[in-house]
Structure formats: structure tokens, C-alpha cells
Design an enzyme around this catalytic site. Sequence first.
Site, PDB file in Angstrom:
ATOM      1  N   ALA A   1       0.803  -1.228   0.000  1.00  0.00           N
ATOM      2  CA  ALA A   1       0.000   0.000   0.000  1.00  0.00           C
ATOM      3  C   ALA A   1       0.835   1.276   0.000  1.00  0.00           C
ATOM      4  O   ALA A   1       0.301   2.368  -0.202  1.00  0.00           O
ATOM      5  CB  ALA A   1      -0.937   0.006   1.206  1.00  0.00           C
ATOM      6  N   LYS A   2       2.142   1.148   0.230  1.00  0.00           N
ATOM      7  CA  LYS A   2       3.010   2.328   0.223  1.00  0.00           C
ATOM      8  C   LYS A   2       3.866   2.404  -1.037  1.00  0.00           C
ATOM      9  O   LYS A   2       4.878   3.096  -1.076  1.00  0.00           O
ATOM     10  CB  LYS A   2       3.905   2.333   1.466  1.00  0.00           C
ATOM     11  CG  LYS A   2       3.151   2.615   2.759  1.00  0.00           C
ATOM     12  CD  LYS A   2       4.099   2.745   3.929  1.00  0.00           C
ATOM     13  CE  LYS A   2       3.357   3.137   5.195  1.00  0.00           C
ATOM     14  NZ  LYS A   2       4.271   3.294   6.351  1.00  0.00           N
ATOM     15  N   ASN A   3       3.406   1.728  -2.067  1.00  0.00           N
ATOM     16  CA  ASN A   3       4.130   1.678  -3.328  1.00  0.00           C
ATOM     17  C   ASN A   3       3.869   2.955  -4.131  1.00  0.00           C
ATOM     18  O   ASN A   3       2.734   3.232  -4.525  1.00  0.00           O
ATOM     19  CB  ASN A   3       3.664   0.445  -4.112  1.00  0.00           C
ATOM     20  CG  ASN A   3       4.417   0.238  -5.406  1.00  0.00           C
ATOM     21  OD1 ASN A   3       4.857   1.174  -6.050  1.00  0.00           O
ATOM     22  ND2 ASN A   3       4.558  -1.016  -5.793  1.00  0.00           N
TER      23      ASN A   3
END
Length: 224
Positions: free
Chosen positions: A66-68
Site C-alpha cells: 500500500a506504500k508503493n
Amino acid sequence: MCSIMHCCLLLQGEKSERVLQLTSDMIAGNSADYTTWQYRWEVLQELHADLTQEYDFTRRIADESAKNYQLWNHRRKLAKALGPDTAQAELQFCKDALDADAKNYHAWAHRQVVVSAAGHWQQEMEYVQQLLQEDVRNNSAWNQRFFVLQHTLDQYHSLAELLDAELNYTAAQIARVPDNESAWNYLWGLFTLPGCKQNDMARQERVGSWLWPLPYWVFVIIHA
């Protein structure tokens, strides 16, 4: 094998359904691959694909990473291409990411872009207040509240009205947790708004009434 095939097709410039599937496989293996994400976007454009189908794809990637950055960059392209009607879907996507990690910078940045484009300021303020009710120390939510405030100054009749409303709200939150640095930072931030000066706070009787019951160390921090 996929990597070799990908390179060959990339060199050939092929943009087809099989290449689209190949980019799905490549991204699943390495979701930080900028080149593959960019090529996927070009393929989607070339095929005039139904971009709403990308929602499921990006959600699967978000579940794993999700932090890509590349994921959020791709999602922003989708939002821009699909227009303001998709704002609620984008905000929900952000909310899901923030439910998993309240400090996800990419999700907050995406929310700011979507809210600004769609003008959903009141909805965003309500969302932030809900987050602060759940966790008054949520520094990201305090930052988002200030972001909304900065873009809605014209909704107040005067600076005094704005300060009155925000001082009341902030006072209540400080009363819940007096040593909450995020709330105190927000308080000081109010006096950096256009037309405000920090020394104006000394003339706010309400602020003075907060300070009196607080421990001595709070005064030290405030006046440092």
C-alpha cells in the site's frame, strides 16, 4: 522467462491484450517497476480499455504494497482520466489504505489531490474529525485538517469567526489529552494563517483559560 518476453515486447512496441496481461504478471512480481507500470498505462490508452477495471487490479496491489509509489501514481492517472465522478471511489480507496496505516503518506497525498479537484471540503473535514475522535494524537489527521482549513478560508465571514470556531475545537481536543503535541502544533499553526500573528493568541481569553490548569512544563514548551 516473463522478464525476457517483456523486454522483447517492449522493444517491439507491442500494445495488446497479451501485453496487458504480461504487465499484470510483471507488476505482481515487482510492484515497484516503474517501466512496467508506465508501459501498462500506455497499453491501456492504446486499447481504449475500460479504466474502471483497473480498480480491482490496483486494489490487489495495494493489499500487498500500500506504500508503493508507482501504485499511487497509476491510481492518480486513473482518477484524472475518469474525472470527478470517481472521487468517492478514490476517497474510499484512500480510506482503506489509511485504515491499515494511518500514516500512509501516499494515501494522504492522493486524498489531497482528489479533494481539491472535486471540492469535497466539508466531507473531508467530517472525515478528519472522525479520525481525531478515534485518535486525538493522529498527527496526519491534524495536518489534513489544516490543509482543509487553508482551502476553505472564504467560507468564513471573518478571521475572527474562523479563529473562534477552531479555538473552540482545539481547546476541546487539548482538554482530552493536554500533552498532545499535535494539537498544540495545530494551535500555533492557526496563527500562521493569512492575517494572523502569533502574538494575537495572548489576546484570546479562551486560550488563557486553557493554560492556567496545565502543568508548569507545558508553559516551558509553549514559550520556548
